[in-house]
Design a protein around this motif. Structure first.
Motif, PDB file in Angstrom:
ATOM      1  N   SER A   1       0.741  -1.288   0.453  1.00 18.63           N
ATOM      2  CA  SER A   1      -0.289   0.275  -0.054  1.00 18.63           C
ATOM      3  C   SER A   1       1.116   0.916  -0.104  1.00 18.63           C
ATOM      4  CB  SER A   1      -1.323   0.109   1.088  1.00 18.63           C
ATOM      5  OG  SER A   1      -1.548  -1.704   1.549  1.00 18.63           O
ATOM      6  N   VAL A   2       0.459   2.271  -0.564  1.00 21.64           N
ATOM      7  CA  VAL A   2       0.726   3.386  -0.741  1.00 21.64           C
ATOM      8  C   VAL A   2       0.648   4.184   0.166  1.00 21.64           C
ATOM      9  CG1 VAL A   2       0.847   6.031  -1.962  1.00 21.64           C
ATOM     10  CG2 VAL A   2       0.136   3.956  -3.664  1.00 21.64           C
ATOM     11  N   ILE A   3       1.698   4.591   1.407  1.00 25.89           N
ATOM     12  CA  ILE A   3       2.398   5.776   1.858  1.00 25.89           C
ATOM     13  C   ILE A   3       2.360   6.658   1.630  1.00 25.89           C
ATOM     14  CG2 ILE A   3       3.603   6.065   4.621  1.00 25.89           C
ATOM     15  CD1 ILE A   3       1.576   3.032   4.693  1.00 25.89           C
ATOM     16  N   GLY A   4       2.358   7.688   2.223  1.00 23.83           N
ATOM     17  CA  GLY A   4       2.618   8.964   1.765  1.00 23.83           C
ATOM     18  C   GLY A   4       3.750   9.272   1.674  1.00 23.83           C
ATOM     19  N   ARG A   5       4.288   8.838   0.728  1.00 25.29           N
ATOM     20  CA  ARG A   5       5.753   9.601   0.396  1.00 25.29           C
ATOM     21  C   ARG A   5       6.038   9.297  -1.250  1.00 25.29           C
ATOM     22  NH1 ARG A   5       4.781  11.223   4.882  1.00 25.29           N
ATOM     23  NH2 ARG A   5       6.199  11.498   6.503  1.00 25.29           N
ATOM     24  N   TYR A   6       6.037  10.298  -2.106  1.00 25.24           N
ATOM     25  CA  TYR A   6       6.075  10.166  -2.967  1.00 25.24           C
ATOM     26  C   TYR A   6       7.241  11.466  -3.550  1.00 25.24           C
ATOM     27  CZ  TYR A   6       1.244   9.224  -2.197  1.00 25.24           C
ATOM     28  OH  TYR A   6      -0.538   8.812  -2.213  1.00 25.24           O
ATOM     29  N   ILE A   7       7.975  10.296  -5.215  1.00 23.62           N
ATOM     30  CA  ILE A   7       9.045  11.492  -6.184  1.00 23.62           C
ATOM     31  C   ILE A   7       8.194  11.169  -6.804  1.00 23.62           C
ATOM     32  CG2 ILE A   7      11.081  11.534  -6.392  1.00 23.62           C
ATOM     33  CD1 ILE A   7      12.019   9.914  -3.764  1.00 23.62           C
ATOM     34  N   LEU A   8       8.317  12.206  -7.659  1.00 20.62           N
ATOM     35  CA  LEU A   8       7.353  12.135  -8.553  1.00 20.62           C
ATOM     36  C   LEU A   8       7.625  13.287  -9.809  1.00 20.62           C
ATOM     37  CD1 LEU A   8       3.728  13.290  -7.533  1.00 20.62           C
ATOM     38  CD2 LEU A   8       4.907  10.579  -8.463  1.00 20.62           C
ATOM     39  N   GLN A   9       7.469  12.402 -11.352  1.00 22.23           N
ATOM     40  CA  GLN A   9       8.167  13.609 -12.262  1.00 22.23           C
ATOM     41  C   GLN A   9       7.091  14.631 -12.699  1.00 22.23           C
ATOM     42  OE1 GLN A   9      11.389  13.299 -14.003  1.00 22.23           O
ATOM     43  NE2 GLN A   9      12.344  11.864 -12.894  1.00 22.23           N
ATOM     44  N   PRO A  10       7.589  15.080 -13.649  1.00 20.07           N
ATOM     45  CA  PRO A  10       6.637  16.261 -14.036  1.00 20.07           C
ATOM     46  C   PRO A  10       5.238  15.796 -14.698  1.00 20.07           C
ATOM     47  CG  PRO A  10       8.686  17.272 -14.386  1.00 20.07           C
ATOM     48  CD  PRO A  10       8.979  16.089 -13.755  1.00 20.07           C
ATOM     49  N   ALA A  11       5.548  14.982 -15.284  1.00 18.51           N
ATOM     50  CA  ALA A  11       4.492  14.720 -16.311  1.00 18.51           C
ATOM     51  C   ALA A  11       3.791  14.407 -15.521  1.00 18.51           C
ATOM     52  CB  ALA A  11       4.928  13.472 -17.053  1.00 18.51           C
ATOM     53  N   ILE A  12       3.846  14.110 -14.035  1.00 19.91           N
ATOM     54  CA  ILE A  12       2.585  13.633 -13.581  1.00 19.91           C
ATOM     55  C   ILE A  12       1.659  14.865 -13.461  1.00 19.91           C
ATOM     56  CG2 ILE A  12       2.719  14.768 -11.274  1.00 19.91           C
ATOM     57  CD1 ILE A  12       1.457  11.302 -11.230  1.00 19.91           C
ATOM     58  N   PHE A  13       1.032  15.772 -13.729  1.00 19.96           N
ATOM     59  CA  PHE A  13       0.740  17.142 -14.236  1.00 19.96           C
ATOM     60  C   PHE A  13      -0.221  16.477 -15.033  1.00 19.96           C
ATOM     61  CE2 PHE A  13       3.680  19.607 -11.316  1.00 19.96           C
ATOM     62  CZ  PHE A  13       2.940  19.406 -10.434  1.00 19.96           C
ATOM     63  N   ASP A  14      -0.069  16.671 -16.504  1.00 20.45           N
ATOM     64  CA  ASP A  14      -0.769  16.818 -17.453  1.00 20.45           C
ATOM     65  C   ASP A  14      -1.720  14.761 -17.741  1.00 20.45           C
ATOM     66  OD1 ASP A  14      -0.160  18.368 -19.171  1.00 20.45           O
ATOM     67  OD2 ASP A  14       1.583  16.952 -20.224  1.00 20.45           O
ATOM     68  N   CYS A  15      -0.787  14.063 -17.035  1.00 17.87           N
ATOM     69  CA  CYS A  15      -1.869  12.831 -16.263  1.00 17.87           C
ATOM     70  C   CYS A  15      -2.979  13.558 -15.182  1.00 17.87           C
ATOM     71  CB  CYS A  15      -1.284  11.798 -15.115  1.00 17.87           C
ATOM     72  SG  CYS A  15       0.375  11.636 -16.254  1.00 17.87           S
ATOM     73  N   LEU A  16      -2.626  13.886 -14.387  1.00 15.66           N
ATOM     74  CA  LEU A  16      -3.316  14.610 -13.175  1.00 15.66           C
ATOM     75  C   LEU A  16      -4.667  15.150 -14.124  1.00 15.66           C
ATOM     76  CD1 LEU A  16      -1.057  15.554 -10.608  1.00 15.66           C
ATOM     77  CD2 LEU A  16      -2.895  13.919  -9.957  1.00 15.66           C
ATOM     78  N   ASP A  17      -4.623  16.606 -15.462  1.00 15.03           N
ATOM     79  CA  ASP A  17      -5.498  16.860 -15.803  1.00 15.03           C
ATOM     80  C   ASP A  17      -6.437  16.023 -16.553  1.00 15.03           C
ATOM     81  OD1 ASP A  17      -3.668  20.053 -15.618  1.00 15.03           O
ATOM     82  OD2 ASP A  17      -3.374  19.706 -17.396  1.00 15.03           O
ATOM     83  N   ARG A  18      -6.170  14.747 -16.723  1.00 15.91           N
ATOM     84  CA  ARG A  18      -7.324  14.053 -17.468  1.00 15.91           C
ATOM     85  C   ARG A  18      -7.927  12.756 -16.270  1.00 15.91           C
ATOM     86  NH1 ARG A  18      -2.570  14.244 -20.977  1.00 15.91           N
ATOM     87  NH2 ARG A  18      -2.776  15.394 -22.573  1.00 15.91           N
ATOM     88  N   ILE A  19      -7.630  12.779 -15.555  1.00 18.43           N
ATOM     89  CA  ILE A  19      -7.985  11.711 -14.698  1.00 18.43           C
ATOM     90  C   ILE A  19      -9.812  12.355 -14.049  1.00 18.43           C
ATOM     91  CG2 ILE A  19      -6.401  10.534 -13.721  1.00 18.43           C
ATOM     92  CD1 ILE A  19      -6.690  12.897 -11.017  1.00 18.43           C
ATOM     93  N   SER A  20     -10.464  11.344 -14.272  1.00 20.03           N
ATOM     94  CA  SER A  20     -11.788  11.972 -13.517  1.00 20.03           C
ATOM     95  C   SER A  20     -11.984  11.566 -12.472  1.00 20.03           C
ATOM     96  CB  SER A  20     -13.655  11.961 -14.832  1.00 20.03           C
ATOM     97  OG  SER A  20     -13.261  10.653 -14.744  1.00 20.03           O
ATOM     98  N   ALA A  21     -12.952  11.828 -11.568  1.00 20.07           N
ATOM     99  CA  ALA A  21     -13.125  11.230 -10.169  1.00 20.07           C
ATOM    100  C   ALA A  21     -13.378  10.499 -10.196  1.00 20.07           C
ATOM    101  CB  ALA A  21     -14.554  11.878  -9.664  1.00 20.07           C
ATOM    102  N   GLY A  22     -12.374   9.338  -8.637  1.00 15.99           N
ATOM    103  CA  GLY A  22     -12.477   8.187  -8.950  1.00 15.99           C
ATOM    104  C   GLY A  22     -12.460   7.295  -7.578  1.00 15.99           C
ATOM    105  N   ALA A  23     -12.538   6.774  -6.349  1.00 15.20           N
ATOM    106  CA  ALA A  23     -12.805   6.572  -5.668  1.00 15.20           C
ATOM    107  C   ALA A  23     -13.365   7.505  -4.473  1.00 15.20           C
ATOM    108  CB  ALA A  23     -11.663   5.460  -4.869  1.00 15.20           C
TER     109      ALA A  23
END
Ligand code: G1P
Length: 290
Positions: free
Chosen positions: A204-226
Protein backbone atom coordinates in the motif's frame (compact mmCIF):
# COMPACT_ATOMS: atom_id res chain seq x y z
CA UNK A 1 20.86 10.70 -18.53
CA UNK A 2 21.52 13.32 -15.87
CA UNK A 3 19.24 13.01 -12.89
CA UNK A 4 17.78 16.30 -11.74
CA UNK A 5 17.98 17.06 -8.01
CA UNK A 6 14.73 17.23 -6.08
CA UNK A 7 14.46 20.82 -4.86
CA UNK A 8 10.77 21.18 -4.19
CA UNK A 9 8.23 19.42 -2.01
CA UNK A 10 4.45 19.73 -2.13
CA UNK A 11 2.59 19.29 1.16
CA UNK A 12 -1.16 18.96 0.71
CA UNK A 13 -2.79 20.54 3.77
CA UNK A 14 -6.24 21.62 2.65
CA UNK A 15 -8.16 18.68 4.14
CA UNK A 16 -10.91 19.37 6.64
CA UNK A 17 -9.58 16.98 9.29
CA UNK A 18 -13.00 15.42 9.81
CA UNK A 19 -11.49 12.31 11.43
CA UNK A 20 -10.14 14.51 14.20
CA UNK A 21 -13.19 16.56 15.10
CA UNK A 22 -13.87 18.40 17.33
CA UNK A 23 -10.14 19.29 17.75
CA UNK A 24 -10.01 20.40 14.12
CA UNK A 25 -13.18 22.48 14.11
CA UNK A 26 -11.32 25.79 14.12
CA UNK A 27 -7.64 24.74 13.97
CA UNK A 28 -5.84 22.99 11.14
CA UNK A 29 -5.17 19.30 11.76
CA UNK A 30 -1.63 19.93 10.52
CA UNK A 31 -1.02 22.19 13.53
CA UNK A 32 -1.91 19.61 16.18
CA UNK A 33 1.16 19.32 18.40
CA UNK A 34 2.87 15.95 18.23
CA UNK A 35 5.02 16.02 21.39
CA UNK A 36 6.39 19.56 20.91
CA UNK A 37 6.02 20.38 17.22
CA UNK A 38 3.03 20.71 14.93
CA UNK A 39 2.43 17.65 12.78
CA UNK A 40 3.36 19.41 9.54
CA UNK A 41 6.78 20.45 10.85
CA UNK A 42 7.86 16.79 10.91
CA UNK A 43 7.41 16.39 7.15
CA UNK A 44 8.95 19.81 6.46
CA UNK A 45 12.04 18.73 8.42
CA UNK A 46 12.09 15.37 6.62
CA UNK A 47 12.06 17.16 3.25
CA UNK A 48 14.66 19.77 4.21
CA UNK A 49 17.02 17.09 5.54
CA UNK A 50 16.94 15.55 2.05
CA UNK A 51 18.20 18.78 0.47
CA UNK A 52 14.81 20.20 -0.48
CA UNK A 53 14.87 24.00 -0.43
CA UNK A 54 11.35 24.93 -1.52
CA UNK A 55 8.30 23.88 0.45
CA UNK A 56 4.96 24.39 -1.28
CA UNK A 57 1.99 24.00 1.03
CA UNK A 58 -1.46 23.53 -0.46
CA UNK A 59 -3.87 25.13 1.98
CA UNK A 60 -7.49 26.14 2.15
CA UNK A 61 -9.87 28.11 4.31
CA UNK A 62 -9.03 28.12 8.01
CA UNK A 63 -5.37 27.19 7.52
CA UNK A 64 -3.72 30.53 8.24
CA UNK A 65 -1.98 29.21 11.35
CA UNK A 66 0.24 27.08 9.10
CA UNK A 67 1.51 30.17 7.27
CA UNK A 68 2.10 31.99 10.54
CA UNK A 69 4.02 29.05 11.94
CA UNK A 70 6.58 29.02 9.11
CA UNK A 71 6.81 32.83 8.93
CA UNK A 72 9.04 35.12 10.98
CA UNK A 73 7.29 35.91 14.30
CA UNK A 74 8.68 39.41 14.65
CA UNK A 75 7.02 40.49 17.91
CA UNK A 76 7.73 37.14 19.55
CA UNK A 77 11.38 37.30 18.53
CA UNK A 78 11.78 40.85 19.92
CA UNK A 79 10.21 39.74 23.19
CA UNK A 80 12.43 36.67 23.49
CA UNK A 81 15.52 38.75 22.70
CA UNK A 82 14.58 41.36 25.33
CA UNK A 83 14.11 38.64 27.92
CA UNK A 84 17.46 37.06 27.04
CA UNK A 85 15.80 33.75 26.06
CA UNK A 86 18.35 33.08 23.34
CA UNK A 87 17.93 29.32 23.10
CA UNK A 88 14.23 29.43 22.42
CA UNK A 89 14.74 32.43 20.12
CA UNK A 90 17.15 30.38 18.03
CA UNK A 91 14.66 27.53 17.84
CA UNK A 92 11.80 29.82 16.81
CA UNK A 93 13.91 31.55 14.16
CA UNK A 94 15.17 28.23 12.76
CA UNK A 95 11.60 27.30 11.77
CA UNK A 96 11.22 30.16 9.29
CA UNK A 97 14.83 29.84 8.09
CA UNK A 98 14.44 26.17 7.18
CA UNK A 99 13.28 26.65 3.60
CA UNK A 100 11.53 28.94 1.14
CA UNK A 101 7.85 28.53 1.88
CA UNK A 102 5.10 29.23 -0.62
CA UNK A 103 1.40 28.64 -0.44
CA UNK A 104 -1.32 27.90 -2.91
CA UNK A 105 -4.97 27.47 -2.07
CA UNK A 106 -7.10 24.52 -3.03
CA UNK A 107 -10.48 26.21 -3.28
CA UNK A 108 -12.49 23.00 -2.91
CA UNK A 109 -11.59 19.66 -1.33
CA UNK A 110 -11.72 17.71 -4.60
CA UNK A 111 -9.14 15.08 -3.66
CA UNK A 112 -5.40 14.51 -3.28
CA UNK A 113 -4.81 14.53 -7.04
CA UNK A 114 -6.49 17.91 -7.32
CA UNK A 115 -4.48 19.26 -4.37
CA UNK A 116 -1.18 18.26 -6.00
CA UNK A 117 -2.30 19.77 -9.32
CA UNK A 118 -2.94 23.09 -7.54
CA UNK A 119 0.85 23.31 -7.03
CA UNK A 120 1.61 22.90 -10.73
CA UNK A 121 2.72 26.47 -11.44
CA UNK A 122 4.91 26.60 -8.35
CA UNK A 123 6.59 23.28 -9.17
CA UNK A 124 7.15 23.95 -12.87
CA UNK A 125 8.90 21.43 -15.08
CA UNK A 126 11.02 19.53 -12.59
CA UNK A 127 10.73 16.41 -10.45
CA UNK A 128 9.41 17.01 -6.96
CA UNK A 129 8.40 15.26 -3.75
CA UNK A 130 4.96 14.99 -2.16
CA UNK A 131 4.71 14.35 1.57
CA UNK A 132 1.47 13.76 3.43
CA UNK A 133 1.73 15.15 6.95
CA UNK A 134 -0.67 12.49 8.30
CA UNK A 135 1.86 9.77 7.64
CA UNK A 136 4.51 9.91 10.33
CA UNK A 137 7.26 7.41 9.61
CA UNK A 138 9.61 7.17 12.54
CA UNK A 139 13.00 5.99 11.33
CA UNK A 140 16.54 7.03 10.49
CA UNK A 141 17.17 7.21 7.57
CA UNK A 142 13.83 8.87 7.00
CA UNK A 143 11.26 7.59 4.53
CA UNK A 144 12.07 10.25 1.94
CA UNK A 145 15.79 9.64 2.33
CA UNK A 146 15.25 5.93 1.63
CA UNK A 147 13.30 6.85 -1.51
CA UNK A 148 15.85 9.41 -2.65
CA UNK A 149 18.43 6.63 -2.88
CA UNK A 150 16.18 4.81 -5.39
CA UNK A 151 15.53 8.05 -7.28
CA UNK A 152 19.25 8.77 -7.59
CA UNK A 153 19.76 5.26 -9.01
CA UNK A 154 16.82 5.20 -11.41
CA UNK A 155 15.74 8.79 -12.10
CA UNK A 156 12.17 7.48 -12.09
CA UNK A 157 9.17 8.38 -9.98
CA UNK A 158 9.27 6.54 -6.65
CA UNK A 159 6.41 5.84 -4.27
CA UNK A 160 6.67 4.79 -0.63
CA UNK A 161 5.00 1.50 0.27
CA UNK A 162 4.29 -0.67 3.27
CA UNK A 163 2.56 -4.01 3.57
CA UNK A 164 -0.74 -3.71 5.40
CA UNK A 165 -3.20 -6.40 6.55
CA UNK A 166 -5.39 -7.33 3.57
CA UNK A 167 -8.52 -6.16 5.41
CA UNK A 168 -7.08 -2.64 5.50
CA UNK A 169 -6.17 -2.15 1.82
CA UNK A 170 -9.48 -0.32 1.39
CA UNK A 171 -7.86 2.71 3.07
CA UNK A 172 -4.96 2.96 0.61
CA UNK A 173 -3.65 3.09 -2.91
CA UNK A 174 -2.43 -0.43 -3.70
CA UNK A 175 0.05 -1.59 -6.33
CA UNK A 176 0.49 -4.61 -8.53
CA UNK A 177 4.22 -5.20 -8.13
CA UNK A 178 6.91 -6.79 -10.23
CA UNK A 179 9.56 -7.39 -7.59
CA UNK A 180 13.09 -6.33 -8.47
CA UNK A 181 14.83 -7.08 -5.18
CA UNK A 182 13.87 -7.31 -1.51
CA UNK A 183 11.57 -4.34 -0.84
CA UNK A 184 11.99 -2.77 -4.30
CA UNK A 185 9.30 -3.18 -6.93
CA UNK A 186 8.46 -1.97 -10.38
CA UNK A 187 4.88 -0.73 -10.27
CA UNK A 188 2.83 -2.54 -12.92
CA UNK A 189 -0.61 -1.24 -11.98
CA UNK A 190 -2.32 0.68 -9.19
CA UNK A 191 -5.77 0.99 -7.70
CA UNK A 192 -7.12 3.40 -5.10
CA UNK A 193 -8.97 1.97 -2.10
CA UNK A 194 -9.77 -1.51 -3.48
CA UNK A 195 -11.88 -4.01 -1.61
CA UNK A 196 -9.65 -6.78 -0.22
CA UNK A 197 -11.01 -9.24 -2.79
CA UNK A 198 -10.03 -6.93 -5.66
CA UNK A 199 -6.63 -5.83 -4.31
CA UNK A 200 -3.66 -6.70 -6.52
CA UNK A 201 -1.47 -7.11 -3.40
CA UNK A 202 -1.22 -5.76 0.14
CA UNK A 203 1.56 -3.33 -0.85
CA UNK A 204 0.00 0.00 0.00
CA UNK A 205 1.03 3.53 -0.76
CA UNK A 206 2.20 5.45 2.30
CA UNK A 207 2.22 9.23 1.94
CA UNK A 208 5.60 9.80 0.30
CA UNK A 209 6.07 10.29 -3.44
CA UNK A 210 8.87 11.45 -5.74
CA UNK A 211 7.21 12.44 -8.98
CA UNK A 212 8.23 13.35 -12.49
CA UNK A 213 6.53 16.55 -13.70
CA UNK A 214 4.72 14.50 -16.37
CA UNK A 215 2.30 13.67 -13.53
CA UNK A 216 0.64 17.07 -14.05
CA UNK A 217 -0.59 16.22 -17.55
CA UNK A 218 -1.93 12.97 -16.11
CA UNK A 219 -3.65 14.88 -13.31
CA UNK A 220 -5.32 17.08 -15.92
CA UNK A 221 -6.79 14.04 -17.60
CA UNK A 222 -8.25 12.04 -14.73
CA UNK A 223 -11.86 12.15 -13.68
CA UNK A 224 -13.35 11.52 -10.24
CA UNK A 225 -12.39 8.11 -8.86
CA UNK A 226 -12.69 6.42 -5.46
CA UNK A 227 -14.89 8.42 -3.09
CA UNK A 228 -15.83 10.76 -5.97
CA UNK A 229 -12.42 12.46 -5.63
CA UNK A 230 -9.64 13.23 -8.09
CA UNK A 231 -7.10 10.65 -6.99
CA UNK A 232 -3.32 10.91 -7.29
CA UNK A 233 -3.29 7.11 -7.65
CA UNK A 234 -5.36 7.35 -10.86
CA UNK A 235 -2.89 9.88 -12.29
CA UNK A 236 0.02 7.58 -11.36
CA UNK A 237 -1.75 4.71 -13.12
CA UNK A 238 -1.95 6.90 -16.21
CA UNK A 239 1.72 7.92 -15.83
CA UNK A 240 2.64 4.22 -16.00
CA UNK A 241 1.71 4.22 -19.70
CA UNK A 242 4.73 6.40 -20.49
CA UNK A 243 7.01 6.33 -17.44
CA UNK A 244 8.46 3.80 -15.03
CA UNK A 245 7.46 4.05 -11.39
CA UNK A 246 9.34 2.27 -8.63
CA UNK A 247 7.78 1.35 -5.31
CA UNK A 248 9.99 1.06 -2.26
CA UNK A 249 8.90 -0.67 0.93
CA UNK A 250 9.73 1.85 3.62
CA UNK A 251 11.56 0.79 6.73
CA UNK A 252 10.18 2.37 9.90
CA UNK A 253 7.14 2.45 12.14
CA UNK A 254 4.36 4.30 10.38
CA UNK A 255 1.58 6.10 12.21
CA UNK A 256 -1.60 7.46 10.69
CA UNK A 257 -1.51 10.69 12.66
CA UNK A 258 -4.69 11.85 10.94
CA UNK A 259 -6.65 9.43 13.12
CA UNK A 260 -7.08 9.80 16.87
CA UNK A 261 -5.59 6.43 17.76
CA UNK A 262 -2.71 6.78 15.29
CA UNK A 263 -1.94 10.20 16.68
CA UNK A 264 -1.86 8.83 20.24
CA UNK A 265 0.46 6.00 19.22
CA UNK A 266 2.78 8.44 17.41
CA UNK A 267 2.79 10.70 20.46
CA UNK A 268 3.87 7.87 22.74
CA UNK A 269 6.55 6.58 20.34
CA UNK A 270 8.04 10.01 19.70
CA UNK A 271 7.87 11.09 23.33
CA UNK A 272 9.67 7.91 24.42
CA UNK A 273 12.40 8.71 21.88
CA UNK A 274 12.76 12.35 22.89
CA UNK A 275 16.08 13.05 24.66
CA UNK A 276 14.38 15.79 26.67
CA UNK A 277 11.16 14.01 27.66
CA UNK A 278 11.84 10.31 27.06
CA UNK A 279 13.38 9.25 30.38
CA UNK A 280 10.73 10.91 32.57
CA UNK A 281 7.87 9.82 30.29
CA UNK A 282 9.13 6.22 30.30
CA UNK A 283 9.22 6.02 34.08
CA UNK A 284 5.78 7.66 34.24
CA UNK A 285 4.36 5.01 31.88
CA UNK A 286 6.03 2.20 33.83
CA UNK A 287 4.39 3.45 37.00
CA UNK A 288 0.89 3.40 35.52
CA UNK A 289 -1.38 0.75 36.91
CA UNK A 290 -2.76 -0.56 33.57
C1 G1P B 1 -4.11 8.97 0.41
C2 G1P B 1 -3.87 8.35 -0.96
C3 G1P B 1 -3.68 6.85 -0.82
C4 G1P B 1 -2.57 6.55 0.16
C5 G1P B 1 -2.84 7.25 1.51
C6 G1P B 1 -1.65 7.08 2.44
O1 G1P B 1 -5.36 8.51 0.89
O2 G1P B 1 -4.96 8.64 -1.80
O3 G1P B 1 -3.37 6.29 -2.08
O4 G1P B 1 -2.45 5.16 0.32
O5 G1P B 1 -3.08 8.65 1.33
O6 G1P B 1 -1.89 7.66 3.68
P1 G1P B 1 -6.18 9.25 2.08
O7 G1P B 1 -5.52 8.80 3.35
O8 G1P B 1 -6.05 10.71 1.85
O9 G1P B 1 -7.57 8.74 1.95
Amino acid sequence: MSIKPIRKAVLPAAGLGTRFLPATKASPKEMLPLVDKPLIQYVVEEAVACGITDIIIVTGRGKRAIEDHFDVAFELEVLLRDKGKDDILKEVRAISDMANFSYVRQPEALGLGHAVNCARNLVGDEPFAVLLADDIIHHVPTALEQMMAVYRETGSSVIGLQQVPLAEVIKYGVILPETISAGLHRVVDMVEKPRPADAPSNLSVIGRYILQPAIFDCLDRISAGAGGELQLTDALKRLLKTHQIHGLELVGDRYDAGSKIGFLKATVALALDSPELGPEFRSYLKGLDI
